[in-house]
Design a protein around this motif. Sequence first.
Motif, mmCIF file in Angstrom:
data_model
loop_
_atom_site.group_PDB
_atom_site.id
_atom_site.type_symbol
_atom_site.label_atom_id
_atom_site.label_comp_id
_atom_site.label_asym_id
_atom_site.label_seq_id
_atom_site.Cartn_x
_atom_site.Cartn_y
_atom_site.Cartn_z
ATOM 1 N N ALA A 160 1.042 -2.814 -3.788
ATOM 2 C CA ALA A 160 0.260 -3.736 -2.969
ATOM 3 C C ALA A 160 -1.019 -3.077 -2.471
ATOM 4 O O ALA A 160 -1.105 -1.854 -2.345
ATOM 5 N N ARG A 206 -2.713 -8.897 2.644
ATOM 6 C CA ARG A 206 -1.885 -8.107 1.734
ATOM 7 C C ARG A 206 -1.761 -8.831 0.401
ATOM 8 O O ARG A 206 -1.409 -10.017 0.351
ATOM 9 N N GLU A 250 0.338 -8.392 -2.999
ATOM 10 C CA GLU A 250 1.503 -7.637 -3.473
ATOM 11 C C GLU A 250 1.950 -8.143 -4.839
ATOM 12 O O GLU A 250 2.166 -9.336 -5.029
#
Length: 328
Positions: free
Chosen positions: A293, A309, A311
């Motif tokens: 990530a 984020r 990921e």
Amino acid sequence: MRTILRNLAGLTLLGLLAACGSQPQTPNTLTQADAQALAEAAQGDLQLTGAMLGDASTGALSTQSSVDSLDASAQAWGLPRRINLILRAVGVLYLPAMGSGSCSISTTPSPLVDADDDGVPANATTTYDCSYTGPGGTSYSLNGAISLQDTNDNQPYSGYGVTFDNFRSRASSDNRSVERTLNGSYSIDKQDATLFKITKNYTHTVTKTVFNNTYTGSLVFDVSKTYAPDNDGNSNPWDAGTFTVDKANPGSATWTRNNNTRNLIWYTDPTLHWNRAVCQNPLGRLMNFDSGAKEFVYISPAGEKSTLRIEFSGCGQFSVTLNGQPVE
């Protein structure tokens, strides 16, 4: 026609640009629209990373040419093979036939010198001055230059550098257009048998026009990171490996959306895993990450923290969250 532009959108800041005029700015935190925008920007950078390590062998490009005509046309124009992947990464999916009066592409020196046959010449600059129409009536233009320099032209996988000099690509159709401008450079250099260093110092600016509405966004990268091959460099080191940007020594990114400029930090958590050997396919070979990530962090002047984020959960499959909540 619109399908082509939608494909290009996945490589750029279209989410950013489409959202720019729809919501008021919130300077202290990232909104959902901000998060979508930043995620699209990060995907553009991941595409260029994929182009950096993508398979530029003659066999791989021949496979791609069975899907579309870009690589065959690029070969006819005498472009270095690594340039083909860079063009894809920034959204160029079509080139006219060599000799077309609507397109001028020159490469110096000519013929190219590529002693190790890795698709990166010892030195080469390609210059573009093109305006042409592609499949489905989509209009394209290319301007500026891209330069390549092999670190050691007698040793494959020694590394190389790319420099963008006002390189601009534009695609338009049905009162819609997407324009990208790249300036600056990135490089990958072999440090030893088990480690490469990647340095990025470039600016990616995108302008989108939908009917009479025009929006512009820009992202400036300044980072050094490491790439460690899974195979310890004993065969093709770019088949698979891990990217690391240490949280304790993060990269920086200056992000401008309309009149708002924010300074961000970013890092990998956990490390990103590149897996071209397993994930590669003709239509998606530039996003061959299967785990890990990236986190982008903005801390406002008031001390409020926003974390985006991205990921990966499988080959090219990823989720995007803002402060733990899904970004739609």
